[in-house]
Design a protein around this motif. Sequence first.
Motif, PDB file in Angstrom:
ATOM      1  N   GLY A 134       2.663   6.951   9.715  1.00 29.07           N
ATOM      2  CA  GLY A 134       2.393   7.436  11.064  1.00 29.07           C
ATOM      3  C   GLY A 134       1.080   8.175  11.203  1.00 29.07           C
ATOM      4  N   ARG A 135       0.640   8.823  10.137  1.00 29.36           N
ATOM      5  CA  ARG A 135      -0.610   9.585  10.199  1.00 29.36           C
ATOM      6  C   ARG A 135      -1.828   8.705  10.448  1.00 29.36           C
ATOM      7  NH1 ARG A 135       2.530  12.247   6.361  1.00 29.36           N
ATOM      8  NH2 ARG A 135       2.530  14.540   6.422  1.00 29.36           N
ATOM      9  N   SER A 136      -1.713   7.423  10.166  1.00 32.31           N
ATOM     10  CA  SER A 136      -2.862   6.523  10.335  1.00 32.31           C
ATOM     11  C   SER A 136      -3.328   6.428  11.782  1.00 32.31           C
ATOM     12  CB  SER A 136      -2.536   5.127   9.811  1.00 32.31           C
ATOM     13  OG  SER A 136      -1.478   4.529  10.544  1.00 32.31           O
ATOM     14  N   ILE A 137      -2.472   6.779  12.728  1.00 29.16           N
ATOM     15  CA  ILE A 137      -2.871   6.688  14.141  1.00 29.16           C
ATOM     16  C   ILE A 137      -4.035   7.625  14.459  1.00 29.16           C
ATOM     17  CG2 ILE A 137      -1.323   8.435  15.130  1.00 29.16           C
ATOM     18  CD1 ILE A 137      -0.835   6.431  17.441  1.00 29.16           C
ATOM     19  N   ARG A 138      -4.236   8.623  13.645  1.00 30.60           N
ATOM     20  CA  ARG A 138      -5.371   9.538  13.854  1.00 30.60           C
ATOM     21  C   ARG A 138      -6.705   8.799  13.802  1.00 30.60           C
ATOM     22  NH1 ARG A 138      -3.589  14.578  14.009  1.00 30.60           N
ATOM     23  NH2 ARG A 138      -1.792  15.250  12.771  1.00 30.60           N
ATOM     24  N   TYR A 139      -6.743   7.657  13.139  1.00 32.78           N
ATOM     25  CA  TYR A 139      -7.983   6.906  12.963  1.00 32.78           C
ATOM     26  C   TYR A 139      -8.063   5.697  13.886  1.00 32.78           C
ATOM     27  CZ  TYR A 139      -7.661   9.901   8.931  1.00 32.78           C
ATOM     28  OH  TYR A 139      -7.518  11.016   8.140  1.00 32.78           O
ATOM     29  N   ALA A 140      -7.094   5.578  14.784  1.00 34.40           N
ATOM     30  CA  ALA A 140      -7.059   4.447  15.714  1.00 34.40           C
ATOM     31  C   ALA A 140      -8.011   4.691  16.889  1.00 34.40           C
ATOM     32  CB  ALA A 140      -5.642   4.237  16.233  1.00 34.40           C
ATOM     33  N   LEU A 184     -12.233  -8.197   1.972  1.00 35.21           N
ATOM     34  CA  LEU A 184     -11.062  -7.353   1.708  1.00 35.21           C
ATOM     35  C   LEU A 184     -10.770  -6.422   2.875  1.00 35.21           C
ATOM     36  CD1 LEU A 184     -11.171  -6.246  -2.049  1.00 35.21           C
ATOM     37  CD2 LEU A 184      -9.589  -7.822  -0.941  1.00 35.21           C
ATOM     38  N   LYS A 185     -11.806  -5.888   3.496  1.00 41.23           N
ATOM     39  CA  LYS A 185     -11.597  -4.966   4.615  1.00 41.23           C
ATOM     40  C   LYS A 185     -11.044  -5.679   5.847  1.00 41.23           C
ATOM     41  CE  LYS A 185     -15.766  -3.097   4.356  1.00 41.23           C
ATOM     42  NZ  LYS A 185     -16.918  -2.193   4.674  1.00 41.23           N
ATOM     43  N   ALA A 186     -11.135  -7.001   5.839  1.00 46.04           N
ATOM     44  CA  ALA A 186     -10.574  -7.785   6.948  1.00 46.04           C
ATOM     45  C   ALA A 186      -9.214  -8.385   6.593  1.00 46.04           C
ATOM     46  CB  ALA A 186     -11.545  -8.902   7.326  1.00 46.04           C
ATOM     47  N   ASP A 187      -8.740  -8.095   5.392  1.00 47.08           N
ATOM     48  CA  ASP A 187      -7.436  -8.615   4.930  1.00 47.08           C
ATOM     49  C   ASP A 187      -6.345  -7.646   5.394  1.00 47.08           C
ATOM     50  OD1 ASP A 187      -5.101  -9.153   3.415  1.00 47.08           O
ATOM     51  OD2 ASP A 187      -6.283 -10.027   1.799  1.00 47.08           O
ATOM     52  N   GLN A 188      -5.631  -8.003   6.438  1.00 46.29           N
ATOM     53  CA  GLN A 188      -4.660  -7.101   7.057  1.00 46.29           C
ATOM     54  C   GLN A 188      -3.586  -6.635   6.080  1.00 46.29           C
ATOM     55  OE1 GLN A 188      -3.524  -7.671  11.171  1.00 46.29           O
ATOM     56  NE2 GLN A 188      -1.359  -7.607  10.612  1.00 46.29           N
ATOM     57  N   ALA A 189      -3.011  -7.551   5.336  1.00 48.71           N
ATOM     58  CA  ALA A 189      -1.948  -7.189   4.392  1.00 48.71           C
ATOM     59  C   ALA A 189      -2.459  -6.216   3.339  1.00 48.71           C
ATOM     60  CB  ALA A 189      -1.394  -8.444   3.727  1.00 48.71           C
ATOM     61  N   PHE A 190      -3.675  -6.444   2.870  1.00 49.67           N
ATOM     62  CA  PHE A 190      -4.268  -5.593   1.836  1.00 49.67           C
ATOM     63  C   PHE A 190      -4.503  -4.177   2.373  1.00 49.67           C
ATOM     64  CE2 PHE A 190      -8.108  -3.890  -0.296  1.00 49.67           C
ATOM     65  CZ  PHE A 190      -7.644  -3.843  -1.605  1.00 49.67           C
ATOM     66  N   VAL A 191      -5.109  -4.080   3.539  1.00 47.95           N
ATOM     67  CA  VAL A 191      -5.431  -2.761   4.111  1.00 47.95           C
ATOM     68  C   VAL A 191      -4.164  -1.991   4.477  1.00 47.95           C
ATOM     69  CG1 VAL A 191      -6.613  -1.522   5.972  1.00 47.95           C
ATOM     70  CG2 VAL A 191      -7.687  -3.536   4.933  1.00 47.95           C
ATOM     71  N   VAL A 192      -3.191  -2.660   5.061  1.00 49.66           N
ATOM     72  CA  VAL A 192      -1.930  -2.002   5.431  1.00 49.66           C
ATOM     73  C   VAL A 192      -1.241  -1.443   4.192  1.00 49.66           C
ATOM     74  CG1 VAL A 192       0.409  -2.386   6.314  1.00 49.66           C
ATOM     75  CG2 VAL A 192      -1.564  -3.244   7.587  1.00 49.66           C
ATOM     76  N   GLU A 193      -1.297  -2.173   3.103  1.00 51.48           N
ATOM     77  CA  GLU A 193      -0.703  -1.709   1.849  1.00 51.48           C
ATOM     78  C   GLU A 193      -1.370  -0.407   1.388  1.00 51.48           C
ATOM     79  OE1 GLU A 193       2.211  -2.007  -0.988  1.00 51.48           O
ATOM     80  OE2 GLU A 193       1.870  -3.504   0.569  1.00 51.48           O
ATOM     81  N   LEU A 194      -2.681  -0.332   1.542  1.00 45.76           N
ATOM     82  CA  LEU A 194      -3.412   0.883   1.155  1.00 45.76           C
ATOM     83  C   LEU A 194      -3.092   2.034   2.112  1.00 45.76           C
ATOM     84  CD1 LEU A 194      -6.966  -0.551   0.308  1.00 45.76           C
ATOM     85  CD2 LEU A 194      -5.158   0.109  -1.294  1.00 45.76           C
ATOM     86  N   VAL A 195      -2.955   1.718   3.391  1.00 44.05           N
ATOM     87  CA  VAL A 195      -2.682   2.737   4.414  1.00 44.05           C
ATOM     88  C   VAL A 195      -1.367   3.461   4.146  1.00 44.05           C
ATOM     89  CG1 VAL A 195      -2.052   3.026   6.859  1.00 44.05           C
ATOM     90  CG2 VAL A 195      -4.102   1.728   6.232  1.00 44.05           C
ATOM     91  N   GLU A 196      -0.408   2.768   3.559  1.00 43.23           N
ATOM     92  CA  GLU A 196       0.888   3.397   3.301  1.00 43.23           C
ATOM     93  C   GLU A 196       0.738   4.677   2.482  1.00 43.23           C
ATOM     94  OE1 GLU A 196       5.416   2.283   1.913  1.00 43.23           O
ATOM     95  OE2 GLU A 196       3.821   0.814   1.624  1.00 43.23           O
ATOM     96  N   ARG A 197      -0.155   4.671   1.509  1.00 38.55           N
ATOM     97  CA  ARG A 197      -0.363   5.865   0.677  1.00 38.55           C
ATOM     98  C   ARG A 197      -1.557   6.695   1.133  1.00 38.55           C
ATOM     99  NH1 ARG A 197      -0.246   4.871  -5.615  1.00 38.55           N
ATOM    100  NH2 ARG A 197      -0.408   7.133  -5.473  1.00 38.55           N
ATOM    101  N   PRO A 217      -3.542   7.120   4.577  1.00 37.49           N
ATOM    102  CA  PRO A 217      -3.741   6.768   5.990  1.00 37.49           C
ATOM    103  C   PRO A 217      -5.194   6.681   6.413  1.00 37.49           C
ATOM    104  CG  PRO A 217      -2.884   9.015   5.744  1.00 37.49           C
ATOM    105  CD  PRO A 217      -2.744   8.349   4.418  1.00 37.49           C
ATOM    106  N   ARG A 218      -6.070   7.427   5.718  1.00 35.96           N
ATOM    107  CA  ARG A 218      -7.485   7.421   6.085  1.00 35.96           C
ATOM    108  C   ARG A 218      -8.134   6.057   5.862  1.00 35.96           C
ATOM    109  NH1 ARG A 218     -11.857  11.892   3.833  1.00 35.96           N
ATOM    110  NH2 ARG A 218     -13.363  11.700   5.529  1.00 35.96           N
ATOM    111  N   CYS A 219      -7.518   5.235   5.034  1.00 38.04           N
ATOM    112  CA  CYS A 219      -8.063   3.896   4.777  1.00 38.04           C
ATOM    113  C   CYS A 219      -8.180   3.090   6.065  1.00 38.04           C
ATOM    114  CB  CYS A 219      -7.187   3.149   3.780  1.00 38.04           C
ATOM    115  SG  CYS A 219      -7.408   3.689   2.073  1.00 38.04           S
ATOM    116  N   ALA A 220      -7.311   3.371   7.027  1.00 34.82           N
ATOM    117  CA  ALA A 220      -7.347   2.620   8.286  1.00 34.82           C
ATOM    118  C   ALA A 220      -8.718   2.730   8.950  1.00 34.82           C
ATOM    119  CB  ALA A 220      -6.264   3.131   9.226  1.00 34.82           C
TER     120      ALA A 220
END
Length: 278
Positions: free
Chosen positions: A168-174, A128-141, A143-146
């Motif tokens: 946009g806040r997800s970039i903090r974890y990039a 699941l953590k490697a499922d891009q569509a799944f993780v991106v969906e979680l990131v929308e609400r 951002p720390r999930c990234a």
Amino acid sequence: AETEAEENLKAETEAEEPIPELKPEQLLVADQKEALEAVSQNGYALAYLPSEYKSDREVVLAAVQQNGAALQEASESFRDDRELVLKAISNKPIALQWASEALRNDGELVTAAVQGDALALQFASEELKADQAFVVELVERHPRCAKFASPLLLFSRKFWLQAVKRNGRSIRYAPPVFRKDREVVVWALRKYGMVLDCVSTQLRDDELVVRTAISRHGLALQYASLRLRRKREIVMDAVMQNAAAIRYATPEFRTDPEAMAAQMFSEEKKQEAIAAAK
């Protein structure tokens, strides 16, 4: 020869019994009713109940509803009990870590845990953590999930482009390499200008990047380079977006007639918006 005092001391020492190791006492309960009362008051009391109650579904269910962490003390078979695990993560989302591998690969259940606490994603299955569509969906609400995506996604440019477009806040974890990637950064700033604070020093001196940030949040001016905080067009745009941004411009703008006029215009727009919302 030993003196009488030495002999007495030796005899007393030999007679001393070793101090027993202190261990948590097992809760003594007469029946299931008492076990239920104990875990209803403190779910983690399950850890100190006789093993027969750790295999009693009714007792375990009551325990995890009071304290989700009690799941780790239940019999192994309950870790694959979907209803029971759902109750546990509803109380304590990170209880997901004690669920079976099959349930940690259940997208619906993992999503429920993440809604309670983004940290729970770290306990999801690697699949699941490697499922891009799944993780991106979680990131929308959340951002720390990234942060908890698999390494395959963490170092994927495609993943970060999608993530920042959703939040946009997800970039903090990039990783740093993406926080200096102009395209990734601009997309993030279009969503949330204040993340200018976490991008590379070089991009904070990039006029397009800074203009994108202040168009969303004038106060992002504080994170721009000194060169751009001296630039009239940049300062005017920031102040027009938010009058308070003037405090982050270089000192000469604080008495500048044009800047002061921009402040007044910005404040008037703010008051008009407040009045329109009433």
